[in-house]
Design a protein around this motif. Sequence first.
Motif, PDB file in Angstrom:
ATOM      1  N   ALA A  40       0.833  -1.207   0.000  1.00 54.22           N
ATOM      2  CA  ALA A  40       0.000   0.000   0.000  1.00 54.22           C
ATOM      3  C   ALA A  40       0.866   1.254   0.000  1.00 54.22           C
ATOM      4  O   ALA A  40       0.538   2.252  -0.672  1.00 54.22           O
ATOM      5  CB  ALA A  40      -0.903  -0.016   1.233  1.00 54.22           C
ATOM      6  N   THR A  43       2.268   1.731  -3.517  1.00 60.20           N
ATOM      7  CA  THR A  43       1.194   2.194  -4.394  1.00 60.20           C
ATOM      8  C   THR A  43       0.891   3.666  -4.166  1.00 60.20           C
ATOM      9  O   THR A  43       0.728   4.453  -5.111  1.00 60.20           O
ATOM     10  CB  THR A  43      -0.070   1.350  -4.166  1.00 60.20           C
ATOM     11  OG1 THR A  43       0.229  -0.026  -4.415  1.00 60.20           O
ATOM     12  CG2 THR A  43      -1.197   1.806  -5.088  1.00 60.20           C
ATOM     13  N   LEU A  44       0.824   4.051  -2.892  1.00 63.63           N
ATOM     14  CA  LEU A  44       0.554   5.441  -2.557  1.00 63.63           C
ATOM     15  C   LEU A  44       1.679   6.354  -3.038  1.00 63.63           C
ATOM     16  O   LEU A  44       1.434   7.453  -3.575  1.00 63.63           O
ATOM     17  CB  LEU A  44       0.380   5.581  -1.045  1.00 63.63           C
ATOM     18  CG  LEU A  44      -0.048   6.949  -0.508  1.00 63.63           C
ATOM     19  CD1 LEU A  44      -1.417   7.338  -1.068  1.00 63.63           C
ATOM     20  CD2 LEU A  44      -0.088   6.935   1.015  1.00 63.63           C
ATOM     21  N   ALA A  47       1.388   6.756  -6.792  1.00 61.86           N
ATOM     22  CA  ALA A  47       0.238   7.593  -7.143  1.00 61.86           C
ATOM     23  C   ALA A  47       0.536   9.062  -6.872  1.00 61.86           C
ATOM     24  O   ALA A  47       0.233   9.945  -7.707  1.00 61.86           O
ATOM     25  CB  ALA A  47      -0.988   7.145  -6.355  1.00 61.86           C
ATOM     26  N   THR A  51       0.947  11.865  -9.877  1.00 62.97           N
ATOM     27  CA  THR A  51      -0.056  12.932  -9.897  1.00 62.97           C
ATOM     28  C   THR A  51       0.587  14.300  -9.716  1.00 62.97           C
ATOM     29  O   THR A  51       0.257  15.269 -10.432  1.00 62.97           O
ATOM     30  CB  THR A  51      -1.096  12.684  -8.793  1.00 62.97           C
ATOM     31  OG1 THR A  51      -1.715  11.414  -9.009  1.00 62.97           O
ATOM     32  CG2 THR A  51      -2.149  13.774  -8.795  1.00 62.97           C
ATOM     33  N   LEU A  65      -9.025   8.660 -10.458  1.00 66.69           N
ATOM     34  CA  LEU A  65      -8.187   7.481 -10.227  1.00 66.69           C
ATOM     35  C   LEU A  65      -7.241   7.692  -9.050  1.00 66.69           C
ATOM     36  O   LEU A  65      -7.045   6.810  -8.207  1.00 66.69           O
ATOM     37  CB  LEU A  65      -7.388   7.171 -11.488  1.00 66.69           C
ATOM     38  CG  LEU A  65      -6.429   5.975 -11.397  1.00 66.69           C
ATOM     39  CD1 LEU A  65      -7.193   4.696 -11.097  1.00 66.69           C
ATOM     40  CD2 LEU A  65      -5.622   5.835 -12.692  1.00 66.69           C
ATOM     41  N   PHE A  66      -6.668   8.905  -8.975  1.00 69.51           N
ATOM     42  CA  PHE A  66      -5.756   9.208  -7.875  1.00 69.51           C
ATOM     43  C   PHE A  66      -6.477   9.130  -6.527  1.00 69.51           C
ATOM     44  O   PHE A  66      -5.962   8.582  -5.552  1.00 69.51           O
ATOM     45  CB  PHE A  66      -5.161  10.607  -8.066  1.00 69.51           C
ATOM     46  CG  PHE A  66      -4.407  11.110  -6.867  1.00 69.51           C
ATOM     47  CD1 PHE A  66      -3.163  10.595  -6.549  1.00 69.51           C
ATOM     48  CD2 PHE A  66      -4.958  12.098  -6.045  1.00 69.51           C
ATOM     49  CE1 PHE A  66      -2.471  11.052  -5.440  1.00 69.51           C
ATOM     50  CE2 PHE A  66      -4.271  12.547  -4.934  1.00 69.51           C
ATOM     51  CZ  PHE A  66      -3.018  12.026  -4.618  1.00 69.51           C
ATOM     52  N   ALA A  68      -9.202   7.419  -5.785  1.00 67.22           N
ATOM     53  CA  ALA A  68      -9.559   6.033  -5.464  1.00 67.22           C
ATOM     54  C   ALA A  68      -8.346   5.246  -4.971  1.00 67.22           C
ATOM     55  O   ALA A  68      -8.408   4.528  -3.957  1.00 67.22           O
ATOM     56  CB  ALA A  68     -10.170   5.366  -6.697  1.00 67.22           C
ATOM     57  N   VAL A  69      -7.224   5.386  -5.697  1.00 71.42           N
ATOM     58  CA  VAL A  69      -6.004   4.641  -5.321  1.00 71.42           C
ATOM     59  C   VAL A  69      -5.483   5.117  -3.967  1.00 71.42           C
ATOM     60  O   VAL A  69      -5.111   4.317  -3.102  1.00 71.42           O
ATOM     61  CB  VAL A  69      -4.935   4.790  -6.411  1.00 71.42           C
ATOM     62  CG1 VAL A  69      -3.602   4.218  -5.937  1.00 71.42           C
ATOM     63  CG2 VAL A  69      -5.378   4.093  -7.693  1.00 71.42           C
ATOM     64  N   SER A  70      -5.449   6.433  -3.758  1.00 72.99           N
ATOM     65  CA  SER A  70      -4.901   6.980  -2.517  1.00 72.99           C
ATOM     66  C   SER A  70      -5.747   6.578  -1.308  1.00 72.99           C
ATOM     67  O   SER A  70      -5.211   6.168  -0.270  1.00 72.99           O
ATOM     68  CB  SER A  70      -4.818   8.500  -2.609  1.00 72.99           C
ATOM     69  OG  SER A  70      -3.968   8.892  -3.651  1.00 72.99           O
ATOM     70  N   THR A  72      -7.787   4.021  -1.054  1.00 72.01           N
ATOM     71  CA  THR A  72      -7.673   2.575  -0.831  1.00 72.01           C
ATOM     72  C   THR A  72      -6.349   2.223  -0.157  1.00 72.01           C
ATOM     73  O   THR A  72      -6.310   1.432   0.805  1.00 72.01           O
ATOM     74  CB  THR A  72      -7.788   1.823  -2.167  1.00 72.01           C
ATOM     75  OG1 THR A  72      -9.045   2.138  -2.775  1.00 72.01           O
ATOM     76  CG2 THR A  72      -7.700   0.314  -1.945  1.00 72.01           C
ATOM     77  N   ALA A  73      -5.262   2.811  -0.644  1.00 71.90           N
ATOM     78  CA  ALA A  73      -3.949   2.531  -0.058  1.00 71.90           C
ATOM     79  C   ALA A  73      -3.874   3.019   1.389  1.00 71.90           C
ATOM     80  O   ALA A  73      -3.344   2.321   2.274  1.00 71.90           O
ATOM     81  CB  ALA A  73      -2.853   3.179  -0.899  1.00 71.90           C
TER      82      ALA A  73
END
Length: 505
Positions: A40, A43-44, A47, A51, A65-66, A68-70, A72-73
């Motif tokens: 995580a 991934t963060l 991202a 970005t 997308l940023f 959602a990913v941020s 979630t991570a």
Amino acid sequence: MSTTVAAARGPIDPNLLALSTPVRRWIFVAGVLTTLNVAATITLGLAIGITVARVLGEGDPAWPLFAAVSLTAAAAKVACSWALTRFGEAVGAEAASTLRADALRALALKDPRTVDLSAWRATLTVGIDGVAVYIAEFLPSIVAAALATPIALFTVAFLDLYSFAIAAVTLPLVPLFMWLVGRLTEGRTERRLADIGTVRSQILDLITGLPTLRAHGIASAPDAEIRRLSEQHRDSSMAVLRVAFLSSMVLEFLTTLSIALIAVSIGFRLLDGSSTLSTGLAVLIIAPEIYAPIRAVGHKFHAAQDGLVAAREVTALLSAPSPVASEESSASGTEVAPTVEFRDFSAPGRDGCRPYLLSAVAGPGRVTVLAGPNGVGKTTALLAAAGIVTENLCGQVRVTVHGPELLRRIAWVPQRPVLDPASIGDDSRRSLGQRQRQALQLALSDPSRNLVLADEPTAHLDSDSAREVIDSLRERARRGATVLVSSHDPLLIDAADDVVEVRAK
């Protein structure tokens, strides 16, 4: 109490893992949670790096997308951190409680003359409390160092070889310094636990003897000794703390300097255009994850030292063969009470032989009294008959049953019994005589325990209560039990079937 085995000198005690299934499961769970946590973080970092770089001109940012990913991570990191703390504390508390109970059972089977009471008091209190910290915090940090650091390092290698090279050169300095500190701290922690045990033991002795000191008007005499013990404990504790603070400072300095070198390298390459902003930002976010797990090992190491030392002592105790449990039962399947025979039995010690050349037979249906003044070894003889005192003995002690069968048959009543509050309620307000009578009643209530061993059962009773106890013992013998007691009470000696004088040399 230097029972530590050489095989357990590393930061992870293999004997502890072998004895505790929950700890083994916890290490696997910690590995999974650590892997998810570092994934995580990576991934963060990617991202944020991509970005921010696009915001500054490398492209159009994909905000949905940023987000959602941020989110979630970040949620994954929070959940993993919570689970590591919550489950670690639960497993640590359970393992500490189990180790303490197992150690007490093992110590109950050891020869009491060989047990260092002051050291084991410290180990089973302060030391075992540290086992929970060792399991809940230190073991997960070891797992994180073994998993998170390589994952983060290889991710940096994929993104930027220059930053990888700096990390690969500086990273080994941290565990090298930690090893040097660990070697120094370990001995200091062992000395601190030993000092705690000594302080507690001597203060308990002083408290026990305080009525006598007051009776002689010298209650303030131990003041100097108490001050000396307190200063000794303070000095040993401060020695451990000084090393802990110094090592923490150096670890912070090394890791901060290493990350700063990576940042400076990225800055120069951004200036000459050999690296992109997204790559540089991602590496800067991920790089601390290379050093953080190893730095955490150093921080947790000091907090877990008491637990690590205690775990080694306890696992060494539990790994040693028990002289009682290792014997096979020779019972014939009948419930005839065992016979106890002493032949020229002696127990040499620092103060001579106590007892000396004891010969006696205690058989079913009879009350046999080992008579003699205090200090001649009557209690030692009873413990030898129970199979508890086994070392440095001369002569013979023969019992017609052995091992687990002997333990199943014994009804043991010590001179100062400790009763189970769960079965009788709070006994803190009971007198010693009341506790002794209650312990005898509980011991005699089980008809399968037909070898009664009682140490001075009437020592703290008035004459009427003593006669009731004597009647209970005689009734138990009449029903076929072997009753072997130690006493110098004339009432009990007069009521005995056999009296054996015990002497010392």
